[in-house]
Scaffold this motif. Sequence first.
Motif, PDB file in Angstrom:
ATOM      1  N   ILE A  72      -7.098 -66.550  20.339  1.00  0.00           N
ATOM      2  CA  ILE A  72      -7.288 -67.223  21.616  1.00  0.00           C
ATOM      3  C   ILE A  72      -8.663 -67.872  21.520  1.00  0.00           C
ATOM      4  O   ILE A  72      -9.688 -67.197  21.612  1.00  0.00           O
ATOM      5  N   ALA A  73      -8.686 -69.181  21.261  1.00  0.00           N
ATOM      6  CA  ALA A  73      -9.932 -69.940  21.111  1.00  0.00           C
ATOM      7  C   ALA A  73     -10.212 -70.634  22.436  1.00  0.00           C
ATOM      8  O   ALA A  73      -9.293 -71.165  23.065  1.00  0.00           O
ATOM      9  N   TYR A  74     -11.471 -70.646  22.848  1.00  0.00           N
ATOM     10  CA  TYR A  74     -11.782 -71.203  24.158  1.00  0.00           C
ATOM     11  C   TYR A  74     -13.095 -71.978  24.150  1.00  0.00           C
ATOM     12  O   TYR A  74     -13.994 -71.710  23.368  1.00  0.00           O
ATOM     13  N   GLY A  75     -13.135 -72.955  25.051  1.00  0.00           N
ATOM     14  CA  GLY A  75     -14.357 -73.707  25.312  1.00  0.00           C
ATOM     15  C   GLY A  75     -14.798 -73.430  26.737  1.00  0.00           C
ATOM     16  O   GLY A  75     -14.009 -73.580  27.668  1.00  0.00           O
ATOM     17  N   THR A  76     -16.045 -72.994  26.890  1.00  0.00           N
ATOM     18  CA  THR A  76     -16.559 -72.627  28.208  1.00  0.00           C
ATOM     19  C   THR A  76     -18.043 -72.928  28.276  1.00  0.00           C
ATOM     20  O   THR A  76     -18.725 -72.932  27.252  1.00  0.00           O
ATOM     21  N   THR A  77     -18.537 -73.184  29.454  1.00  0.00           N
ATOM     22  CA  THR A  77     -19.970 -73.382  29.651  1.00  0.00           C
ATOM     23  C   THR A  77     -20.589 -72.199  30.381  1.00  0.00           C
ATOM     24  O   THR A  77     -21.648 -71.721  30.009  1.00  0.00           O
ATOM     25  N   ASN A  78     -19.904 -71.702  31.389  1.00  0.00           N
ATOM     26  CA  ASN A  78     -20.476 -70.642  32.212  1.00  0.00           C
ATOM     27  C   ASN A  78     -19.724 -69.318  32.141  1.00  0.00           C
ATOM     28  O   ASN A  78     -19.969 -68.427  32.940  1.00  0.00           O
ATOM     29  N   GLY A  79     -18.782 -69.188  31.219  1.00  0.00           N
ATOM     30  CA  GLY A  79     -18.122 -67.914  30.984  1.00  0.00           C
ATOM     31  C   GLY A  79     -16.803 -67.683  31.689  1.00  0.00           C
ATOM     32  O   GLY A  79     -16.100 -66.718  31.369  1.00  0.00           O
ATOM     33  N   SER A  80     -16.428 -68.513  32.617  1.00  0.00           N
ATOM     34  CA  SER A  80     -15.182 -68.314  33.348  1.00  0.00           C
ATOM     35  C   SER A  80     -13.963 -68.397  32.432  1.00  0.00           C
ATOM     36  O   SER A  80     -13.071 -67.546  32.490  1.00  0.00           O
ATOM     37  N   THR A  81     -13.920 -69.394  31.576  1.00  0.00           N
ATOM     38  CA  THR A  81     -12.794 -69.574  30.664  1.00  0.00           C
ATOM     39  C   THR A  81     -12.788 -68.485  29.603  1.00  0.00           C
ATOM     40  O   THR A  81     -11.722 -68.041  29.169  1.00  0.00           O
ATOM     41  N   ALA A  82     -13.957 -68.013  29.216  1.00  0.00           N
ATOM     42  CA  ALA A  82     -14.040 -66.907  28.262  1.00  0.00           C
ATOM     43  C   ALA A  82     -13.335 -65.677  28.828  1.00  0.00           C
ATOM     44  O   ALA A  82     -12.583 -64.993  28.129  1.00  0.00           O
ATOM     45  N   ARG A  83     -13.562 -65.390  30.099  1.00  0.00           N
ATOM     46  CA  ARG A  83     -12.934 -64.215  30.714  1.00  0.00           C
ATOM     47  C   ARG A  83     -11.423 -64.367  30.784  1.00  0.00           C
ATOM     48  O   ARG A  83     -10.679 -63.394  30.606  1.00  0.00           O
ATOM     49  N   ILE A  84     -10.941 -65.581  31.007  1.00  0.00           N
ATOM     50  CA  ILE A  84      -9.493 -65.817  30.988  1.00  0.00           C
ATOM     51  C   ILE A  84      -8.955 -65.546  29.578  1.00  0.00           C
ATOM     52  O   ILE A  84      -7.946 -64.858  29.410  1.00  0.00           O
ATOM     53  N   ALA A  85      -9.633 -66.071  28.564  1.00  0.00           N
ATOM     54  CA  ALA A  85      -9.202 -65.867  27.176  1.00  0.00           C
ATOM     55  C   ALA A  85      -9.199 -64.385  26.818  1.00  0.00           C
ATOM     56  O   ALA A  85      -8.272 -63.892  26.154  1.00  0.00           O
ATOM     57  N   GLU A  86     -10.218 -63.662  27.233  1.00  0.00           N
ATOM     58  CA  GLU A  86     -10.284 -62.222  26.968  1.00  0.00           C
ATOM     59  C   GLU A  86      -9.135 -61.489  27.648  1.00  0.00           C
ATOM     60  O   GLU A  86      -8.562 -60.549  27.082  1.00  0.00           O
ATOM     61  N   THR A  87      -8.780 -61.925  28.845  1.00  0.00           N
ATOM     62  CA  THR A  87      -7.654 -61.311  29.552  1.00  0.00           C
ATOM     63  C   THR A  87      -6.354 -61.559  28.804  1.00  0.00           C
ATOM     64  O   THR A  87      -5.529 -60.651  28.659  1.00  0.00           O
ATOM     65  N   VAL A  88      -6.171 -62.774  28.304  1.00  0.00           N
ATOM     66  CA  VAL A  88      -4.975 -63.081  27.513  1.00  0.00           C
ATOM     67  C   VAL A  88      -4.916 -62.159  26.296  1.00  0.00           C
ATOM     68  O   VAL A  88      -3.866 -61.568  25.997  1.00  0.00           O
ATOM     69  N   ALA A  89      -6.030 -62.007  25.592  1.00  0.00           N
ATOM     70  CA  ALA A  89      -6.069 -61.128  24.416  1.00  0.00           C
ATOM     71  C   ALA A  89      -5.752 -59.682  24.799  1.00  0.00           C
ATOM     72  O   ALA A  89      -5.000 -58.996  24.092  1.00  0.00           O
ATOM     73  N   GLU A  90      -6.298 -59.216  25.918  1.00  0.00           N
ATOM     74  CA  GLU A  90      -6.041 -57.842  26.369  1.00  0.00           C
ATOM     75  C   GLU A  90      -4.555 -57.627  26.662  1.00  0.00           C
ATOM     76  O   GLU A  90      -3.983 -56.596  26.292  1.00  0.00           O
ATOM     77  N   VAL A  91      -3.931 -58.589  27.314  1.00  0.00           N
ATOM     78  CA  VAL A  91      -2.505 -58.471  27.626  1.00  0.00           C
ATOM     79  C   VAL A  91      -1.682 -58.483  26.341  1.00  0.00           C
ATOM     80  O   VAL A  91      -0.757 -57.663  26.182  1.00  0.00           O
TER      81      VAL A  91
END
Length: 169
Positions: A7-26
Amino acid sequence: MTGKVLIAYGTTNGSTARIAETVAEVLHREGVDAEALPARAVPDAAVYDAVVVGGALYAGRWHKDARRFVRRHRGELAGRPVWFFSSGPLDASASEREIPPVPGVRRAMTALDVSGHVTFGGRLEEGARGRVAHMILRSGKGGDYRDFSAIESWATGIARDLTANERKD
C-alpha cells in the motif's frame, strides 16, 4: 494470492498515511501479508504481488508522490492486481456518494487496468503544513472527514478479491 501487498501512499500531513495503514491492518486481519509505505520510499514494486496506491488530493490533483510512484513503477504495476484510492474532500461528500477519480487518476487507471478506485474524506487540522492548508483552516473548513468503517469495508473487499483464487484451488 499468497504474496505480499504494497500500500503505497502520497501524503503531506499524514491523513492519507493513516488510511493506508488502516488498509494494511485490515488486509493482515484477513490473512493477507501487506505493508504500507510512503510512495517515495518504495525502491522496487516488482517484489509485490498486488499494489494499492493512495494519494491525497490537492487542487484536483493526486499528491505528487503517488503520481510519481505510478509513473516510475508502471511496468511493474502492469499485469498485477492494482487498486487506487484518493483522500481529500473536507466535507461529508465522500461518505454520502461515490466521487469519481480526478482526470489524472482516471487516465492512470485506464492505462494500468486498475481493479477499482474510491475517494475517502480527508483530514486537515491545526498544525497542517502549507500555505493553502493554513488558508483553509483560517476559513473554518478543516476537520476530519475520514470514514474508517468505509475504509475497512473497502479493504475487506480487496482481501476477498485477492484470496478468491486461493479458495478456488
